[in-house]
Motif scaffolding. Structure first.
Motif, PDB file in Angstrom:
ATOM      1  N   TYR A  22       0.791  -0.988  -0.005  1.00 47.87           N
ATOM      2  CA  TYR A  22       0.009  -0.007  -0.223  1.00 47.87           C
ATOM      3  C   TYR A  22       0.715   1.855  -0.335  1.00 47.87           C
ATOM      4  O   TYR A  22       0.477   2.434  -0.416  1.00 47.87           O
ATOM      5  CB  TYR A  22      -1.003  -0.309   0.929  1.00 47.87           C
ATOM      6  CG  TYR A  22      -2.045  -0.842   0.983  1.00 47.87           C
ATOM      7  CD1 TYR A  22      -3.231  -0.630   0.963  1.00 47.87           C
ATOM      8  CD2 TYR A  22      -1.956  -2.741   1.889  1.00 47.87           C
ATOM      9  CE1 TYR A  22      -4.092  -1.579  -0.143  1.00 47.87           C
ATOM     10  CE2 TYR A  22      -2.903  -2.841   1.337  1.00 47.87           C
ATOM     11  CZ  TYR A  22      -3.962  -2.852   0.288  1.00 47.87           C
ATOM     12  OH  TYR A  22      -4.519  -3.835  -0.097  1.00 47.87           O
ATOM     13  N   GLU A  23       2.255   1.272   0.318  1.00 44.42           N
ATOM     14  CA  GLU A  23       3.272   2.203   1.039  1.00 44.42           C
ATOM     15  C   GLU A  23       3.164   2.575  -1.123  1.00 44.42           C
ATOM     16  O   GLU A  23       3.530   3.404  -1.836  1.00 44.42           O
ATOM     17  CB  GLU A  23       4.664   1.972   1.129  1.00 44.42           C
ATOM     18  CG  GLU A  23       4.752   2.998   1.082  1.00 44.42           C
ATOM     19  CD  GLU A  23       5.010   5.144   1.585  1.00 44.42           C
ATOM     20  OE1 GLU A  23       4.899   5.322   0.941  1.00 44.42           O
ATOM     21  OE2 GLU A  23       3.807   4.827   2.153  1.00 44.42           O
ATOM     22  N   ARG A  26       0.252   3.845  -2.576  1.00 45.20           N
ATOM     23  CA  ARG A  26       0.962   4.911  -2.088  1.00 45.20           C
ATOM     24  C   ARG A  26       1.279   6.178  -3.675  1.00 45.20           C
ATOM     25  O   ARG A  26       0.860   7.861  -3.561  1.00 45.20           O
ATOM     26  CB  ARG A  26       0.538   5.794  -0.809  1.00 45.20           C
ATOM     27  CG  ARG A  26       0.365   6.796  -0.413  1.00 45.20           C
ATOM     28  CD  ARG A  26       1.195   7.120   1.158  1.00 45.20           C
ATOM     29  NE  ARG A  26       2.762   7.609   0.942  1.00 45.20           N
ATOM     30  CZ  ARG A  26       2.910   8.317  -0.321  1.00 45.20           C
ATOM     31  NH1 ARG A  26       2.651   9.533  -0.483  1.00 45.20           N
ATOM     32  NH2 ARG A  26       4.396   8.220  -0.374  1.00 45.20           N
ATOM     33  N   THR A  44      -1.739  10.484   1.931  1.00 43.56           N
ATOM     34  CA  THR A  44      -0.839  10.232   2.910  1.00 43.56           C
ATOM     35  C   THR A  44      -1.631   8.803   3.502  1.00 43.56           C
ATOM     36  O   THR A  44      -0.757   8.375   4.256  1.00 43.56           O
ATOM     37  CB  THR A  44      -0.561  11.278   4.053  1.00 43.56           C
ATOM     38  OG1 THR A  44      -2.614  10.535   4.448  1.00 43.56           O
ATOM     39  CG2 THR A  44      -0.648  12.944   4.069  1.00 43.56           C
ATOM     40  N   GLU A  45      -2.600   8.573   2.780  1.00 43.96           N
ATOM     41  CA  GLU A  45      -3.066   7.128   3.176  1.00 43.96           C
ATOM     42  C   GLU A  45      -3.264   6.488   2.094  1.00 43.96           C
ATOM     43  O   GLU A  45      -4.488   7.206   1.275  1.00 43.96           O
ATOM     44  CB  GLU A  45      -3.692   7.251   5.079  1.00 43.96           C
ATOM     45  CG  GLU A  45      -4.262   6.043   4.527  1.00 43.96           C
ATOM     46  CD  GLU A  45      -4.722   5.465   5.843  1.00 43.96           C
ATOM     47  OE1 GLU A  45      -6.280   4.599   6.150  1.00 43.96           O
ATOM     48  OE2 GLU A  45      -5.247   6.278   7.069  1.00 43.96           O
ATOM     49  N   SER A  47      -5.129   2.452   1.768  1.00 46.11           N
ATOM     50  CA  SER A  47      -5.510   1.567   2.301  1.00 46.11           C
ATOM     51  C   SER A  47      -6.839   0.362   2.017  1.00 46.11           C
ATOM     52  O   SER A  47      -7.249   1.234   0.924  1.00 46.11           O
ATOM     53  CB  SER A  47      -6.146   1.281   3.763  1.00 46.11           C
ATOM     54  OG  SER A  47      -6.857   1.236   4.576  1.00 46.11           O
ATOM     55  N   ALA A  51      -8.613   6.018   1.500  1.00 44.62           N
ATOM     56  CA  ALA A  51      -7.648   6.667   1.740  1.00 44.62           C
ATOM     57  C   ALA A  51      -7.701   8.526   1.837  1.00 44.62           C
ATOM     58  O   ALA A  51      -8.811   9.361   2.213  1.00 44.62           O
ATOM     59  CB  ALA A  51      -7.530   6.851  -0.053  1.00 44.62           C
ATOM     60  N   ARG A 117      -8.186  17.511   5.665  1.00 42.12           N
ATOM     61  CA  ARG A 117      -7.833  15.960   5.614  1.00 42.12           C
ATOM     62  C   ARG A 117      -9.130  15.753   4.679  1.00 42.12           C
ATOM     63  O   ARG A 117     -10.291  15.924   5.289  1.00 42.12           O
ATOM     64  CB  ARG A 117      -7.638  14.953   6.831  1.00 42.12           C
ATOM     65  CG  ARG A 117      -6.381  15.006   6.862  1.00 42.12           C
ATOM     66  CD  ARG A 117      -6.103  14.758   8.075  1.00 42.12           C
ATOM     67  NE  ARG A 117      -6.865  15.082   9.779  1.00 42.12           N
ATOM     68  CZ  ARG A 117      -7.594  14.725   9.958  1.00 42.12           C
ATOM     69  NH1 ARG A 117      -8.205  13.357   9.663  1.00 42.12           N
ATOM     70  NH2 ARG A 117      -8.849  15.211  11.077  1.00 42.12           N
TER      71      ARG A 117
END
Length: 173
Positions: A22-23, A26, A44-45, A47, A51, A117
């Motif tokens: 997942y990194e 991203r 920033t995320e 999963s 997101a 965010r």
């Protein structure tokens, strides 16, 4: 197994579908939408569940009233929605030819101040149908994003309607 990647999936050529990183998703997603750079968005995320995309507290995203511009909020929500799809569909991303935003709604709730965010998800049951596809087809998918300030106050909500084309080898229409 070697897979031919085309369309949407080709953006993630190094993805190991047996061990989703997942990194990696991203980092690639961060670079995929150059327009996001105009407002400084940061993925920033990503999963399987969601997101997150941030808009930093910088002058270039503020309007004449000192709040974050609606266009910057939409941009972050849009990128977060697509990234949420990537994370949720990662195991079958190689089948995705196209994901296109067809329409959306925006509801601006409070003045957006400071860092924002965008937290996005896609509809689970609709996604399950896409992931279970056994032949090439076009699907509809919905998603949503909530935008929060640093105090976790919801400043805006978005809903999105997507069209998703899936290509299953040997079943092209």
């Amino acid at each position: 197994m070697t897979r031919t990647l085309a369309g949407f999936a080709a953006a993630y050529p190094e993805l190991d579908y047996n061990a989703i990183d997942y990194e990696y998703l991203r980092a690639v997603s961060q670079a995929l939408v150059p327009f996001g750079g105009h407002v400084g968005t940061l993925v920033t995320e990503i999963s399987p569940e969601r997101a997150v995309v941030e808009i930093p507290a910088i002058d270039q995203v503020r309007n004449h009233m000192g709040t974050v511009h609606a266009g910057a909020l939409f941009t972050a929500a849009d990128i977060a929605g697509a990234a949420a799809f990537v994370g949720a569909a990662a195991e079958k991303l190689y089948t995705v030819e196209r994901l296109v935003l067809r329409g959306g709604t925006a509801s601006y709730r409070k003045p957006a101040l400071g860092r924002i965010r965008a937290i996005a998800t896609v509809d689970g049951p609709e996604l399950a149908v896409i992931l279970a596809a056994t032949e090439s087809a076009r699907f509809e998918l919905s998603g949503k994003a909530s935008l929060l300030d640093d105090n976790d106050v919801v400043v805006a909500k978005f809903t999105f309607d997507y069209v998703c084309d899936v290509t299953i080898a040997g079943t092209e229409a």
